[in-house]
Motif scaffolding. Structure first.
Motif, mmCIF file in Angstrom:
data_model
loop_
_atom_site.group_PDB
_atom_site.id
_atom_site.type_symbol
_atom_site.label_atom_id
_atom_site.label_comp_id
_atom_site.label_asym_id
_atom_site.label_seq_id
_atom_site.Cartn_x
_atom_site.Cartn_y
_atom_site.Cartn_z
ATOM 1 N N GLN A 90 0.440 -1.328 -0.072
ATOM 2 C CA GLN A 90 0.141 0.397 -0.111
ATOM 3 C C GLN A 90 0.944 1.415 -0.064
ATOM 4 O O GLN A 90 0.878 2.386 -1.220
ATOM 5 C CB GLN A 90 -0.968 -0.130 1.870
ATOM 6 N N THR A 93 2.558 1.714 -3.201
ATOM 7 C CA THR A 93 1.294 2.498 -4.385
ATOM 8 C C THR A 93 1.669 3.482 -5.190
ATOM 9 O O THR A 93 1.476 3.899 -5.562
ATOM 10 C CB THR A 93 0.318 1.542 -4.176
ATOM 11 N N LEU A 99 3.014 -0.113 -9.854
ATOM 12 C CA LEU A 99 1.552 -0.147 -8.881
ATOM 13 C C LEU A 99 0.554 0.190 -9.010
ATOM 14 O O LEU A 99 -0.896 -0.180 -9.024
ATOM 15 C CB LEU A 99 2.218 -0.475 -7.406
ATOM 16 N N GLU A 100 0.888 2.270 -9.203
ATOM 17 C CA GLU A 100 -0.790 3.319 -8.915
ATOM 18 C C GLU A 100 -1.411 2.770 -10.127
ATOM 19 O O GLU A 100 -2.544 2.871 -9.900
ATOM 20 C CB GLU A 100 0.147 4.429 -9.169
ATOM 21 N N LYS A 103 -3.530 -0.215 -9.599
ATOM 22 C CA LYS A 103 -4.655 -0.040 -8.501
ATOM 23 C C LYS A 103 -6.221 0.922 -9.531
ATOM 24 O O LYS A 103 -6.822 0.245 -9.218
ATOM 25 C CB LYS A 103 -4.226 0.564 -7.867
ATOM 26 N N THR A 110 -6.447 -5.162 -9.401
ATOM 27 C CA THR A 110 -6.721 -5.290 -8.045
ATOM 28 C C THR A 110 -5.941 -6.499 -7.153
ATOM 29 O O THR A 110 -5.177 -7.456 -6.865
ATOM 30 C CB THR A 110 -7.617 -5.173 -7.090
ATOM 31 N N ILE A 113 -2.047 -7.078 -7.580
ATOM 32 C CA ILE A 113 -1.680 -6.745 -6.836
ATOM 33 C C ILE A 113 -1.364 -7.247 -5.540
ATOM 34 O O ILE A 113 -1.055 -7.878 -4.560
ATOM 35 C CB ILE A 113 -1.963 -5.282 -6.003
#
Length: 437
Positions: A90, A93, A99-100, A103, A110, A113
């Motif tokens: 988290q 991210t 990673l962002e 998301k 998701t 991740i």
């Protein structure tokens, strides 16, 4: 709450989900009592008895594992590696653009991740399992125990690898059990396992306070703990449910012959927006200098200072540092988990605005201002709740055994409220009665 569970048991499919969840919980609790190979179980039990109420640096991890850490069982690491991996992902991210982007991709992102979280959980389990085995072999797991060095009698490399692999596999099984509850049970699997781990330590902690008490054979202390616990639960429920509702109005739009928008809603900003994360961060950070001092050799000045000031939970320097770290991490976590500019852009994209506030940058500044204002009481509340175990019962000499600690109460109440809401929502889907009765 009891009414919701009773109604759920009367619904056939929900009853199956609840019974399946209870079965998984039984399997999880059995695994917390199965010792791993290579451990002298008799020596472990003797050290656990001698160290009762003084778990030292490993108290937080032992609480999250339901007491399995100090027992050195198959599920000794419990859910802690998964929690750590989830928090790390988290935080990353916000830092890593890839990673962002994942998301923002929705369900597919998701799922990706989640897969990364599983890999990181296994890696952390290997690292933590190795550290636990090394600590147990050196005798530092139970400081002051007479047979601490004989907990792992066989020092062969094959035995060590077997112990680490067993605990890593146990963590993988715990992660799988949590996902089974999420998919086939009542949902929120990892949180429910965490809830069970913490609640499992309550009876023994309460009985230890009763045995150590001196007033009316310990019943005065026992009743005081129950009373303080009920007050804390009521306070936590009140604050956890508190929120600042920012009204949002969506303008009407004509697309063809149809009119869209024109609705009113609100953005719920919780007073405790960060949850229990700041308490976990602060506890972990305070454990680091004490852990380094414990494994360092010699008697240097810094080691003496750390041992004297940062290893005792009732020392003023420890209490002040703990409180300030909780306040800092509350603001830090809120800043990375809630992005006012992103919320303002989404509102502007769909024609939403806060009455009296212009769309765009003024909306982001207003959200940031409100969030900072409500984070102050939320962070102070977290700090006070976390210090209750030390401050409330210091006169009874029972603060080390106080079961209604800040972290445990926050998790239990939060998970309990979320589980009840999920059950009620599923009941409402199956027994919708409409607005008019």
């Amino acid at each position: 709450m009891l009414t919701a569970f009773a109604r759920a048991f009367r619904t056939p499919d929900l009853r199956k989900k609840l019974l399946f969840t209870l079965g998984i919980i039984v399997v999880y609790r059995v695994g917390t009592h199965v010792p791993i190979p290579g451990v002298n179980y008799t020596a472990v039990q003797q050290c656990v008895t001698e160290a009762s109420g003084n778990q030292g640096l490993f108290g937080l991890v032992n609480m999250f594992s339901g007491g399995a850490l100090l027992q050195i069982t198959v599920f000794a690491l419990g859910i802690m590696p998964y929690i750590t991996a989830s928090i790390i992902l988290q935080l990353l991210t916000v830092v890593i653009p890839r990673l962002e982007a994942l998301k923002k991709e929705g369900q597919a992102g998701t799922a990706k991740i989640t897969q990364y979280t599983r890999y990181l959980t296994v890696a952390l389990a290997i690292l933590q399992g190795t550290g636990l085995v090394a600590t147990a072999r050196s005798g530092a797991l139970f400081s002051g125990c007479t047979v601490a060095t004989s907990i792992v009698p066989d020092r062969a490399i094959f035995t060590t690898i077997t112990m680490v692999v067993t605990m890593t596999a146990g963590t993988g099984v715990v992660m799988w059990l949590g996902e089974l509850i999420t998919d086939r049970g009542i949902g929120n699997g990892m949180s429910i396992l965490m809830f069970i781990s913490i609640a499992a330590t309550f009876p023994s902690a309460l009985w230890a306070i009763k045995k150590q008490g001196t007033l009316a054979d310990g019943w005065i202390e026992f009743g005081t703990v129950i009373l303080v616990g009920l007050v804390m639960v009521g306070l936590v429920v009140f604050v956890e449910q508190a929120q600042r509702r920012i009204p949002v109005q969506y303008a009407k739009r004509m697309i063809g012959r149809r009119s869209y928008g024109g609705t009113s809603t609100y953005i719920p900003l919780k007073v405790n927006q960060a949850g229990v994360i700041p308490v976990i961060f602060a506890s972990s950070l305070l454990y680091i200098p004490a852990l380094v001092a414990q494994f360092s050799s010699g008697n240097s000045a810094w080691k003496t200072w750390v041992t004297a000031n940062l290893t005792k939970g009732d020392h003023p320097i420890y209490l002040v540092s703990y409180f300030l770290l909780i306040v800092f991490f509350a603001f830090f976590y809120v800043a990375i988990s809630f992005n006012p500019e992103e919320v303002a852009d989404n509102m502007k994209k769909y024609g939403g605005f806060i009455p009296g506030i212009r769309a765009g940058r003024p909306t982001a500044e207003y959200l940031s201002y409100v969030l900072n204002r409500i984070t102050w009481p939320g962070s102070l509340y977290l700090g006070l709740i976390a210090l209750v175990p030390t401050m409330a019962l210091v006169g009874f000499n029972a603060s080390g055994n106080f079961p209604f600690g800040g972290t445990s109460i926050l998790i239990i109440v939060g998970v309990g409220l979320e589980t009840v809401k999920q059950i009620e929502s599923q009941l409402q889907q199956r027994n919708y009665e409409g607005f008019l009765r």
